[in-house]
Design an enzyme around this catalytic site. Structure first.
Site, PDB file in Angstrom:
ATOM      1  N   ASP A  27     -12.916   3.219  11.038  1.00 56.13           N
ATOM      2  CA  ASP A  27     -13.487   3.387   9.698  1.00 56.13           C
ATOM      3  C   ASP A  27     -14.054   2.049   9.227  1.00 56.13           C
ATOM      4  OD1 ASP A  27     -14.194   4.667   7.348  1.00 56.13           O
ATOM      5  OD2 ASP A  27     -12.227   4.435   6.422  1.00 56.13           O
ATOM      6  N   LYS A  61       0.839  -1.202   0.000  1.00 55.30           N
ATOM      7  CA  LYS A  61       0.000   0.000   0.000  1.00 55.30           C
ATOM      8  C   LYS A  61       0.875   1.254   0.000  1.00 55.30           C
ATOM      9  CE  LYS A  61      -3.688   2.217   2.716  1.00 55.30           C
ATOM     10  NZ  LYS A  61      -4.719   2.001   3.757  1.00 55.30           N
ATOM     11  N   GLY A  63      -9.504 -11.415  -3.008  1.00 61.72           N
ATOM     12  CA  GLY A  63     -10.953 -11.391  -2.910  1.00 61.72           C
ATOM     13  C   GLY A  63     -11.434 -10.015  -3.280  1.00 61.72           C
ATOM     14  N   ASP A  77      -7.285  -1.490   6.321  1.00 62.32           N
ATOM     15  CA  ASP A  77      -7.373  -0.030   6.363  1.00 62.32           C
ATOM     16  C   ASP A  77      -7.414   0.519   7.793  1.00 62.32           C
ATOM     17  OD1 ASP A  77      -7.549   2.507   5.428  1.00 62.32           O
ATOM     18  OD2 ASP A  77      -9.456   2.275   4.378  1.00 62.32           O
TER      19      ASP A  77
END
Ligand SMILES: Nc1ncnc2c1ncn2[C@@H]1O[C@H](COP(=O)(O)OP(=O)(O)OP(=O)(O)O)[C@@H](O)[C@H]1O
Ligand SMILES: [Mg+2]
Length: 292
Positions: free
Chosen positions: A227, A121, A191, A245
């Site tokens: 979140d 990321k 996925g 995340d």
């Protein structure tokens, strides 16, 4: 990916020049040639040659408006430095295709020497502009020189630290593999986001998994996701999940902790209630979190 492609053409001297600019950028937006020379400890001639080269490769932005020419890294230049470091440390050996794009990040698959596949990321906060300045303030505090380099580095560090903390619990939360600058490498689940599924076979089971795991994270390491929702849970065809995340995560002693915890639970509950008719009571679940 541009940076990965360019990395192959760069010599260690080029990387050292990029690092010299990076150091200079801690103090100012642009770094004068003289300072690049100073931080790189190269002679002027070498400095000029290398600056020309990395600029030609599109890794820097030049400012010639002032009486002296200065440079700063662009995002590709910064990517190059982080990817190089991850390769040097043997965290990764190869970058794969893009697997996701968030508002503030690009996510790629990657591989290490043993052909394990991970998610990589790259933080891109302020990609367009630092519009939502309040959000970044919580990361950078009251520093006046707001550098996107620094913001993204802090973001990666924050998420990596959260993953590290949770990892000991052995849950369906990405195992942290490594990080450098604005990039983190973590466990990958092939996925798609829960939100993209028209239907899943075992909604009650998945709902319970999410709630139980969030409860453990809260009770054992004192963290709240912050979140949580159908966009931050990856699910595969066999019903494996990965709760991703973790940048917005806050600790249980944060002033807004209860409110955020409640909001996380409410988000998950209302999604499963509406879409899969799962019976759940936010208040009751919240109470269970706070008890034990
Ligand atoms: N560990 C992972 N395994 C599989 N896919 C992942 C993983 N991490 C991220 N992704 C993919 O990348 C996308 C963006 O990741 P993430 O949600 O962490 O970034 P983000 O920038 O915070 O996104 P946003 O701000 O839009 O919610 C995810 O929705 C998912 O598709
Ligand atoms: Mg997300």
């Amino acid at each position: 990916m541009e940076a990965a492609r360019l990395l192959k053409n760069l010599e260690k001297e080029d990387l050292r020049i990029l690092m010299a600019i990076e150091i200079g950028m801690k103090r100012s937006d642009y770094v004068a040639i003289e300072n690049v020379r100073f931080y790189s400890r190269y002679p002027m001639e070498e400095t000029l040659y290398r600056l020309k080269k990395v600029h030609k490769y599109g890794l820097t932005i030049r400012n010639s408006a002032e009486y002296q020419i200065s440079y700063k890294l662009n995002s590709i230049g910064y990517d190059v430095l982080a990817l190089h470091a991850l390769v040097e440390k043997n965290v990764i050996s190869q970058l794969g295709p893009a697997i996701g794009k968030g508002k503030e990040s690009d996510v790629y698959s990657c591989m290490d020497n043993e052909e394990n596949i991970y998610a990589l990321k790259i933080y891109r906060m302020g990609r367009t502009s630092f519009k939502n300045i309040k959000k970044y303030r919580s990361l950078i505090g009251n520093r006046s020189h707001l550098s996107w380099l620094y913001v993204n580095r802090l973001a990666a560090k924050k998420e990596y630290k959260a993953l590290k903390k949770i990892y000991q619990l052995d849950l369906n939360i990405p195992k942290p593999i490594g990080y450098n600058r604005h990039i983190i490498v973590m466990e990958y689940l092939r996925g798609k986001e829960l939100a993209y599924y028209k239907d899943i076979n075992i909604p009650q089971y998945i709902f319970n998994e999410i709630i139980d795991q969030m409860k453990l994270v809260y009770q054992k390491v004192g963290l709240i996701h912050g979140d949580l929702g159908e966009w931050n849970v990856i699910c595969d065809e066999s019903g494996n999940i990965l709760i991703i995340d973790w940048l917005q995560s806050v600790s249980a002693d944060h002033p807004n902790a209860k409110m955020l915890l409640k909001r996380d639970i409410r988000n998950i509950c209302s999604y499963f209630r509406k879409k899969y008719r799962i019976e759940c009571n936010t208040k009751k679940i919240l109470k269970e979190f706070l008890e034990e």
